[in-house]
Design a protein around this motif. Structure first.
Motif, PDB file in Angstrom:
ATOM      1  N   GLY A 120       5.236  -3.110  -4.579  1.00  0.00           N
ATOM      2  CA  GLY A 120       4.965  -2.178  -3.492  1.00  0.00           C
ATOM      3  C   GLY A 120       5.600  -0.824  -3.692  1.00  0.00           C
ATOM      4  O   GLY A 120       5.039   0.205  -3.328  1.00  0.00           O
ATOM      5  N   TYR A 137      -2.362  -7.261  -0.234  1.00  0.00           N
ATOM      6  CA  TYR A 137      -0.925  -7.045  -0.039  1.00  0.00           C
ATOM      7  C   TYR A 137      -0.212  -8.362   0.211  1.00  0.00           C
ATOM      8  O   TYR A 137      -0.800  -9.348   0.628  1.00  0.00           O
ATOM      9  CB  TYR A 137      -0.699  -6.096   1.146  1.00  0.00           C
ATOM     10  CG  TYR A 137      -1.277  -4.726   0.944  1.00  0.00           C
ATOM     11  CD1 TYR A 137      -0.618  -3.790   0.164  1.00  0.00           C
ATOM     12  CD2 TYR A 137      -2.488  -4.369   1.528  1.00  0.00           C
ATOM     13  CE1 TYR A 137      -1.150  -2.526  -0.025  1.00  0.00           C
ATOM     14  CE2 TYR A 137      -3.028  -3.109   1.356  1.00  0.00           C
ATOM     15  CZ  TYR A 137      -2.350  -2.179   0.575  1.00  0.00           C
ATOM     16  OH  TYR A 137      -2.878  -0.932   0.398  1.00  0.00           O
ATOM     17  N   THR A 191       1.559  -6.156  -4.870  1.00  0.00           N
ATOM     18  CA  THR A 191       0.214  -5.710  -4.511  1.00  0.00           C
ATOM     19  C   THR A 191      -0.730  -6.064  -5.666  1.00  0.00           C
ATOM     20  O   THR A 191      -0.336  -6.008  -6.826  1.00  0.00           O
ATOM     21  CB  THR A 191       0.171  -4.189  -4.303  1.00  0.00           C
ATOM     22  OG1 THR A 191       0.527  -3.537  -5.543  1.00  0.00           O
ATOM     23  CG2 THR A 191       1.143  -3.735  -3.223  1.00  0.00           C
ATOM     24  N   SER A 212       5.697   2.409   1.555  1.00  0.00           N
ATOM     25  CA  SER A 212       4.299   2.806   1.704  1.00  0.00           C
ATOM     26  C   SER A 212       3.418   2.037   0.726  1.00  0.00           C
ATOM     27  O   SER A 212       3.851   1.658  -0.361  1.00  0.00           O
ATOM     28  CB  SER A 212       4.139   4.313   1.495  1.00  0.00           C
ATOM     29  OG  SER A 212       4.470   4.647   0.178  1.00  0.00           O
ATOM     30  N   LEU A 213       2.208   1.784   1.152  1.00  0.00           N
ATOM     31  CA  LEU A 213       1.203   1.087   0.344  1.00  0.00           C
ATOM     32  C   LEU A 213       1.745  -0.225  -0.232  1.00  0.00           C
ATOM     33  O   LEU A 213       1.493  -0.572  -1.371  1.00  0.00           O
ATOM     34  CB  LEU A 213       0.699   2.002  -0.786  1.00  0.00           C
ATOM     35  CG  LEU A 213      -0.031   3.257  -0.315  1.00  0.00           C
ATOM     36  CD1 LEU A 213      -0.338   4.175  -1.468  1.00  0.00           C
ATOM     37  CD2 LEU A 213      -1.309   2.904   0.428  1.00  0.00           C
ATOM     38  N   SER A 214       2.522  -0.908   0.598  1.00  0.00           N
ATOM     39  CA  SER A 214       3.113  -2.168   0.158  1.00  0.00           C
ATOM     40  C   SER A 214       2.697  -3.324   1.043  1.00  0.00           C
ATOM     41  O   SER A 214       2.840  -4.465   0.666  1.00  0.00           O
ATOM     42  CB  SER A 214       4.642  -2.094   0.212  1.00  0.00           C
ATOM     43  OG  SER A 214       5.117  -1.062  -0.575  1.00  0.00           O
ATOM     44  N   HIS A 215       2.248  -3.019   2.235  1.00  0.00           N
ATOM     45  CA  HIS A 215       2.012  -4.069   3.206  1.00  0.00           C
ATOM     46  C   HIS A 215       0.692  -3.808   3.915  1.00  0.00           C
ATOM     47  O   HIS A 215       0.347  -2.652   4.170  1.00  0.00           O
ATOM     48  CB  HIS A 215       3.173  -4.087   4.222  1.00  0.00           C
ATOM     49  CG  HIS A 215       3.302  -5.385   4.937  1.00  0.00           C
ATOM     50  ND1 HIS A 215       2.851  -5.561   6.215  1.00  0.00           N
ATOM     51  CD2 HIS A 215       3.801  -6.572   4.554  1.00  0.00           C
ATOM     52  CE1 HIS A 215       3.084  -6.819   6.586  1.00  0.00           C
ATOM     53  NE2 HIS A 215       3.664  -7.451   5.602  1.00  0.00           N
ATOM     54  N   THR A 245       0.137   1.592   6.146  1.00  0.00           N
ATOM     55  CA  THR A 245      -0.060   2.402   4.944  1.00  0.00           C
ATOM     56  C   THR A 245       1.253   3.071   4.559  1.00  0.00           C
ATOM     57  O   THR A 245       1.641   3.114   3.406  1.00  0.00           O
ATOM     58  CB  THR A 245      -1.118   3.492   5.223  1.00  0.00           C
ATOM     59  OG1 THR A 245      -2.238   2.852   5.822  1.00  0.00           O
ATOM     60  CG2 THR A 245      -1.531   4.188   3.955  1.00  0.00           C
TER      61      THR A 245
END
Lengths: 1204, 330
Positions: free
Chosen positions: A441, A470, A479, B67-70, B74
């Motif tokens: 991530g 995710y 990811t 960010s952009l991990s979950h 976002t």
């Protein structure tokens, strides 16, 4: 002042396509077409709200030149109420939502539809929580509201979602019906594709100004007063309800006309029901949503193979035009399968199936009717692949096809599932490039892939698709990006299947041990591995399974030291630029020079705002990337690589081995129905089996330097550094490297413990490496103050040793709880944590409080958890951090909803109280039978401390043993409620979004109930879980989503509101400022016999801080007076004492000194300096005023006369 | 009234009193007040090399966390539409300040080695600055680096900056050079139009309780002005550039002494921070009073009169004076 979005203009003028996901595509249209937009965050719809809010903040104009009012509400119910009001007064109004949010809107939806009011709700369709919450996509939410009277229009992909957003509004205005426009959550809402944008001519062609004026003219106004929303009686309600019927009858043709006009303007033609397939198909499927794209792709493939199959894609689901539906099916169709992406337990069939059956029955003569079966697929974003659809067509060939089937799972319980050919592949077009990337991530992989999609989509003219999977974890999240590029439209609305990827990027060597990273690769595929290894080393380092797969598939493996290159360029762990450059170099997806030029341009555009230096760093990394790329020589013989380690230990419980381990290994899809609990009940204590090993450095203890203050243990968010106190005999079988020190305390109650020792031990595979413990450690080496009693050191050389040590540490018996004083910091940390190894962010500010809660009361704790971060890291499969002690006792946990945690927890309390009263009465009645003395002792037990609880448990065990001798209904009854006579600690847990906003009414009511219920608010001052949206707890002057220009209003003082109840124990705590006060407040809250509210300051990544300094930020928040510490104990009044005790000193630093350290405030100083200055000055006034009030309250005299 | 007219970096100033780089110039209102109180020019607060390099990097490092991990988020902070990164904010501030006042405005860059930040010199010019103060705040900590190399770094910085901009560049340096006069001449050769004597290296303190090194900013006192006074007196006429005195000026008398030593302008910060911007007017008044009482027609009449060139006993600034001073204690 309204301005026109320049990017939008340039898109339409120069580039005819843009790459974006459905959420963004829909939000753009909704923004252009509305005047009032009410928003509330909920996954997966939140990005739509964020997008329109950002547009509004930038002053962009809608179609009529105005800036829409975008307002965040306290709940979806609030948003629905707000748009209802806006619509009723003549505004064009919309909202966005999903799942439970849509259900909260339902009452207003009936009203809005009943009043024939045009307005669109855009829904990223998501599972409704049943046995479990799921954030993923299916149609259970939209199907739950299908009786509301809203028209329902379903889009299949991002292009259609954009187009239908306009068609929905156009038709709604003309037909006077509200429209629910929906598309599949995640699969469509978050899937990036190339989309042709709409231009203003199209908007104007579809939105008739006269209809807008008519809508406005129907608005309530004192200038033309009417009443609407009357109450009606049996005499007329029925007739009035029927009066709307003509509008519903007409609406399908209104939509059809809007679709025609849309086609004239754009060339993209839609129908109410689109048919694809053989014109004389015999077997036909009916479905809607993203599966329709997969169906189209599959049907084209099967037709090309000579099969007479087809599919009906449903666009307008309500009103369901039965004639149009029947007309869409070829007359040759003999067998129809209806696929529903929802489950309606107990119904004769799912909703679409029932409609199809009804339509055919009503519109087709009996002898011409095809056979119809229905089935379920794709619940909660379960994959729906061509093979699965083909299985449905195969089923239709059978003499007696199975009705009410499922496809995509193995149902070994009811036998409903169709088998499918797991090896079938149709996504094999050699012109399409398929790429899969495994990233961390934090490494920028997803961002880089989004850029790659943009580059390819906008520079090559190719069609593109990007979908991102995710992790459930927040720390060390993994990811997986699935990208497709090709010259023709891509309709594969499913993940890249095993054995089909041309390119696999493995961005961290850790994945090699844990995941089947080569499974997607086709034979001969290219693999790019980020590793520090020499090419000749790589094969030897692969687990045996991967080595074999690489050999069998003849993979072409390349390696690059992306971490080294990124670090050299000053980019830290952001390896995105390096990996992106290498992908373009190896993939041949576009000419290399063009690709490099495009990446350079992309770097300048993306990072330009971040400063020239950042641009240069990325350009330097780019230049070094290709040179660093090395091909791995493939040897044909294996050198005996070790196999991959099992996911869980062999001695794990059976459920963990059979189920949890499968999910951990990424094989959850293969688990059959029979492996699942029937009611959503799972064992606790499973996180300990998930050894993630994500930290590269973990704390190392220096026993000689340690002062044994236990601060490291109390702040650890993951219970990964622990303190234990034990007698020397416990060390008998200790590993030789196991360290302990003489315990320096003597605070044991009534115990003759002597020569006690202590150890502070790290759990090396569970630590996230957040450094919080090191930052709070006060013990420094006097000669070398850089060295503390806890230092972060590399885990690799110590891993095996620390594993042995931690294993032994766990075996050391816990100290008898009755001899420990739990109200001191160190005492609390001698107690076993029953919340461990959660998936929370590294350095999380919330979990230390929860862990402490379990240490203090864990063996008698019930937790009612509001949805949010705490419910995700607390209860998201595959594992849970809530665990048990050696006696098998531990917290019992449940999550009901976001909005009702307080009521849910109050329900717990009501049951406990009722059972206790019940047990008391029964025991009194049966005292002679069970023994007067025992009964008297049980009933007289006050249960203030651990010794009391232990004695009462012994008594209850004795009582139950005695009851077994009596086989009477009364005895069995008392036995079933006897445990309620041991006092339980009931805690409601949730974040500020719940406590201050959506759940505030319930929270207030639970406090007012007077019951013995404890409420812990983990206050991060934003909606953390959904991405940092503003709540009413957000401080003035902070920026947050929905408050990009800074929150103008002061933070709600929920503590003061609770104090106004007069009978509520209230405490405001911040562990980083005073761990002692934190422990004391929790202990007092539990002991307080009425309701308690604890408001816990929880630092968060949404604050824009270095998380290792989280506790320092907590202290600053207290020091500046933003977060005064206090305890308000109403029972003190009975002793003639002031109930309010201030536990922090008067503000010592200015608010701005705190604010300048956190990006949430600092950002406003940068973006809106004048506003920031004004708001911060006002916040300082707020702080001064609040402190003044608290001080005066705390100084009030409560003497004997004032005793209550 | 006796004229206080002065020249600095080729700029004509109505007074030699110039507020130096400090947080006081962060606010437009305060800048206007400085002008109203008689400032001859204003040196803006400094834009640091590190700020140019790291300001946004730090911000985005925080913003990018998680960010952009979950699937549910976002990112966790809104993307700022018009985030003014440190340098841009500074340039905007120059433009705003310039349009708010009529007196010369001197931008200030603080650096310790050559880098891409140099381009900001010209950006300051374009934003409206009349001159540039280059504060070379370099602690020569590397024991493998020779004094010559350190000096060369100074010269390189000045050359690069002077080359990149048409603005007159004045260089603020510390006193720690083996041969200050020689270094000064080299800097002038490299393009310096002025020298500001001297930079104070803020000395951190040690917190014995916490065993931590802590930043500790102490405002200057009049005694500290002696170092600048001596060197201005010694350099006056020996280097072909403007000379500015900074550090320790608290009164009109303090300022006049430095002018007498040869300073073209007096830079003030501590006194204004301590007592407010309107101290400028008071100091000017003290200067005028003294000049009038002592029948000076202009400040230029006093300027440099006590420098090594014209003072009655030039050796007083030199080693012999040390002996005299010591003897007084014996």
């Amino acid at each position: 002042m309204a301005t026109t979005d320049p990017s939008r203009t340039s898109e339409t003028a120069t580039t005819r396509t843009i790459t974006l996901d459905a959420n963004e595509a829909v939000a753009r249209v909704a923004y252009r077409l509305n005047e009032v937009i009410a928003i509330y965050p909920i996954t997966p719809a939140s990005p739509m709200g964020e997008s329109v809010d950002a547009c509004s903040q930038r002053g962009l104009a809608n179609l009529w030149g105005d800036v829409p009012s975008v307002v965040e509400m306290q709940s979806e119910a609030g948003a629905a109420g707000a748009i209802h009001g806006a619509l009723q007064t003549g505004a064009l109004a919309t909202t966005f939502t999903a799942s439970q949010g849509l259900l909260l809107m339902l009452p207003n939806m009936f009203k809005i539809a009943g009043e024939l009011t045009a307005g669109v709700i855009h829904v990223a369709a998501r599972s409704v929580a049943t046995h479990a919450l799921s954030i993923f996509g299916d149609h259970s939410d939209v199907m739950a509201v299908r009786s509301s009277g809203y028209a329902m229009l379903c889009a299949t992909n991002p292009q259609e979602a954009q187009d239908f957003a306009l068609i929905a509004q156009s038709a709604g205005l003309r037909g006077r019906l509200p429209v629910l426009h929906f598309f599949d959550g995640f699969r469509t809402s978050h899937e990036i594709r190339r989309v042709e944008p709409l231009d203003d001519d199209t908007y104007r062609a579809l939105v008739d100004p006269e209809l807008v004026e008519a809508h406005r003219a129907r608005g309530l106004t004192p200038d033309r007063p009417v009443v609407r929303g009357t109450a009606q009686n049996p005499d007329v309600f029925f007739q009035a309800r029927e009066a709307v019927s003509p509008y519903y009858a007409a609406f399908p043709s209104v939509v059809a006309r809007a679709m025609e006009r849309f086609a004239e303007s754009t060339g993209r033609r839609y129908r109410l029901f689109d048919y694809v397939g053989h014109p004389e198909a015999e077997r036909v499927v009916v479905l809607m949503g993203s599966g329709s794209d997969t169906a189209r792709e599959t049907i084209e493939h099967l037709v090309a193979s000579g099969e007479r199959v087809g599919g009906v894609i449903v666009r307008l689901f309500r009103p369901f035009d039965t004639r149009a539906f029947v007309d869409a099916i070829p007359k040759t169709a003999r067998h129809v399968a209806v696929l529903d992406r929802t489950k309606e337990p107990g119904a004769p069939g799912e909703p679409l199936y029932q409609d199809v059956v009804t339509a055919l029955a009503e519109e087709q003569p009996r002898d011409q009717r095809p056979d119809v079966i229905g089935g379920r697929y794709g619940l909660s974003s379960k994959e729906f692949t061509p093979a699965m659809l083909t299985a449905v067509f195969r089923e239709l060939e059978r003499d007696r096809p199975r009705n009410h089937f499922t496809v995509g799972i193995t149902d070994d319980t009811s036998g409903s599932s169709l088998d499918w050919d797991r090896g079938m592949r149709i996504d094999t077009d050699p012109d399409v490039v398929r790429a899969v990337f495994f990233g961390l991530g934090s490494d920028g992989t997803v961002g880089a892939n989004k850029q790659t999609i943009k580059i390819i989509g906008e520079r090559t003219g190719d069609h593109v698709q990007g979908y991102f999977v995710y992790d459930s974890k927040k720390a060390g999240a993994v990811t997986v990006s699935h990208l497709r590029f090709g010259p023709r439209p891509i309709r594969s609305a499913y993940l890249i299947e095993d054995g089909t990827a041309d390119f696999v990027g493995v961005h961290n060597t850790r994945f090699l041990e844990r995941y089947e990273v080569f499974r997607h690769a086709r034979p001969g595929a290219t693999v790019l591995l980020n590793s520090p290894w020499e090419p000749t080393e790589v094969l030897a380092r692969l687990p045996r399974e991967l080595r074999q797969e690489a050999t069998v598939k003849q993979l072409e493996i390349w390696t690059v030291d992306a971490n080294g290159i990124a670090a050299e360029a000053g980019l830290g762990r952001r390896i995105n630029t390096v990996m992106q450059a290498c992908f373009f170099e190896l993939s041949d997806v576009m000419p290399k020079d063009d690709a490099l030029a495009a990446i350079r341009a992309s770097i300048r555009k993306t990072y330009g705002k971040r400063g020239d230096h950042v641009v240069e760093q990325n350009l330097a990394a780019l230049d070094a990337s290709i040179a660093g790329l090395k091909r791995v020589p493939m040897e044909t013989t294996s050198n005996g690589n070790a196999p991959r380690s099992p996911f869980v230990a062999a001695d794990a419980p059976q459920f963990v081995r059979d189920v949890t381990a499968q999910i951990l290994a990424g094989r959850g899809d293969e688990l059959p129905v029979g492996a699942m609990p029937v009611d959503g009940t799972f064992p606790t204590g499973t996180a300990r089996f998930e050894k993630r090993g994500i930290a590269t450095e973990v704390p190392e203890w220096d026993r000689d330097l340690c002062i044994q203050c236990a601060k490291c243990a109390i702040v650890c968010p993951h219970a990964a550094i622990r303190l234990k106190v034990f007698e020397p005999a416990a060390l008998e079988n200790a590993p030789t490297e196991f360290e302990s020190a003489e315990f320096r305390g003597s605070e044991f109650r009534g115990s003759d413990l002597q020569d006690v020792r202590t150890t502070i031990q790290v759990a090396p595979d569970d630590c996230t490496g957040c450094e919080l413990c090191v930052h709070v450690c006060p013990a420094k080496d006097k000669s070398d103050p850089r060295h503390k009693a806890i230092d972060m050191t590399a885990v690799a050389p110590r891993l095996e040793r620390e594993r042995r040590n931690f294993e032994f540490f766990l075996e050391i018996p816990e100290l008898d709880r009755t001899v420990i004083d739990p109200s001191s910091v160190r005492g609390s940390q001698m107690l076993e944590p029953l919340f461990e190894f959660s998936g929370a962010c590294g350095g999380c500010g919330e979990t230390p409080y929860l862990k402490l809660l379990t240490q203090l009361f864990g063996d008698r704790l019930l937790v009612a958890n509001a949805t949010g971060c705490s419910s995700i890291y607390g209860g998201n499969l595959p594992t849970t951090p809530w665990t048990t002690n050696a006696e098998g006792r531990g917290p019992a946990w449940s999550n009901s909803l976001f909005e009702d945690a307080a009521e849910f927890g109050l329900g717990f309390r009501l049951t406990l109280d009722e059972q206790r009263a019940n047990a008391t009465r029964m025991l009194q009645q049966m005292s002679r039978i069970v023994g007067d003395e025992l009964a008297r002792e049980i009933l007289a037990s006050e249960q203030h401390d651990e010794a009391d609880y232990r004695e009462q448990r012994v008594r209850i065990a004795e009582l139950r043993a005695r009851l077994k001798a009596f086989d009477s209904p009364e005895a069995r009854h008392l036995d079933s409620v006897a445990e309620s006579l041991v006092r339980k600690s009931t805690w409601v847990v949730g974040g500020d979004g719940w406590a201050y906003d959506i759940g505030f009414g319930g929270l207030d009511h639970a406090l007012a109930s007077g019951r013995d219920i404890n409420i812990l608010v983990l206050d991060t001052e934003v909606y953390s879980n959904t991405g940092g949206q503003m709540s009413k707890s957000t401080p003035r002057a902070a920026v947050a989503k929905f408050a990009a220009a800074g929150k103008p209003n002061a933070k709600k003082d929920i503590g003061m509101i609770a104090m106004a109840h007069d009978h509520v124990y209230v405490a405001q705590i911040a562990m980083g400022a005073s761990d002692k006060q934190t422990v004391r407040a929790l202990v007092e809250a539990d002991r307080y016999p009425g309701p308690s509210l604890i408001i816990a300051y929880s630092h968060c990544i949404a604050h824009g801080i270095h998380m290792a300094d989280g506790m320092v930020h907590q202290k600053l928040a207290v020091d500046c007076g933003h977060w005064p510490l206090y305890r308000y104990d109403p029972s003190r009044q009975d002793r003639g004492e002031n109930p309010l005790q201030l536990d922090s000193r008067a503000p010592r630093i200015r608010f701005e000194r705190f604010a300048e350290r956190e990006s949430r405030f600092h950002m406003l100083t940068r973006s809106h300096p004048k506003t920031a200055k004004r708001l911060q000055a006002q916040t300082q006034k707020d702080i001064d005023a609040r402190w003044n009030v608290l001080r005066q309250m705390a100084e009030m005299k409560f003497d004997e006369e004032k005793k209550r | 009234m006796t004229s206080l007219a002065s020249r600095y970096l080729g700029l004509e100033l109505r007074s030699p009193l110039v507020p130096s780089a400090s947080p006081l110039s962060r606010e437009l209102d305060d800048i206007k007040t400085m002008e109203d109180c008689g400032a001859g020019a204003i040196v803006l607060y400094s834009l640091f090399e590190e700020q140019i390099r790291n300001d946004t990097a730090a911000f985005y490092a925080h913003k990018d966390q998680g960010s952009l991990s979950h699937g549910e988020a976002t990112d966790y902070l809104p993307e700022p539409d018009s985030y003014a990164i440190g340098p841009h904010e500074y340039l905007d501030h120059i433009a705003a300040a310039k349009s708010a006042i009529d007196i010369p405005l001197i931008a200030s860059l603080n650096a310790d080695h050559v880098g891409t930040w140099v381009e900001y010199a010209d950006l300051c010019a374009r934003a409206g600055a009349d001159a540039l103060e280059l504060n070379i705040y370099k602690l020569a900590m590397d024991p493998t680096e020779s004094g010559t190399e350190v000096e060369q770094e100074y010269v390189d910085i000045v050359r690069e900056v002077a080359k990149s901009t048409s603005l007159p560049v004045t260089v603020k340096i510390g006193p720690y050079f083996s041969s200050l006069g020689h270094t000064s001449r080299k800097l002038v050769s490299a393009g310096a139009a002025g020298l500001v004597l001297f930079n104070r290296f803020y000395q951190p303190d040690i917190d014995l309780e916490e065993l931590e090194v802590v930043p500790d900013l102490k405002l200057s006192n009049p005694y500290e002005s002696r170092l600048a006074m001596r060197w201005i007196a010694l350099l006056c006429g020996r280097v072909d550039c403007s000379l500015a005195a900074t550090t320790g000026v608290q009164s009109g008398h303090d300022a006049l002494k430095l002018i007498a030593a040869g300073a073209d302008v007096i830079l003030l910060a501590s006194e204004l921070i301590r007592h407010g911007i309107d101290r400028l007017a008071a100091i000017e008044s003290e200067m005028v009073t003294w000049l009038e009482e002592n029948e000076y027609e202009s400040l230029d009449q006093l300027r440099g009169s006590m420098s090594h060139r014209t003072c009655p006993d030039p050796s007083a600034f030199e080693r012999t004076n040390y002996m005299k001073a010591l003897l007084r204690y014996m």
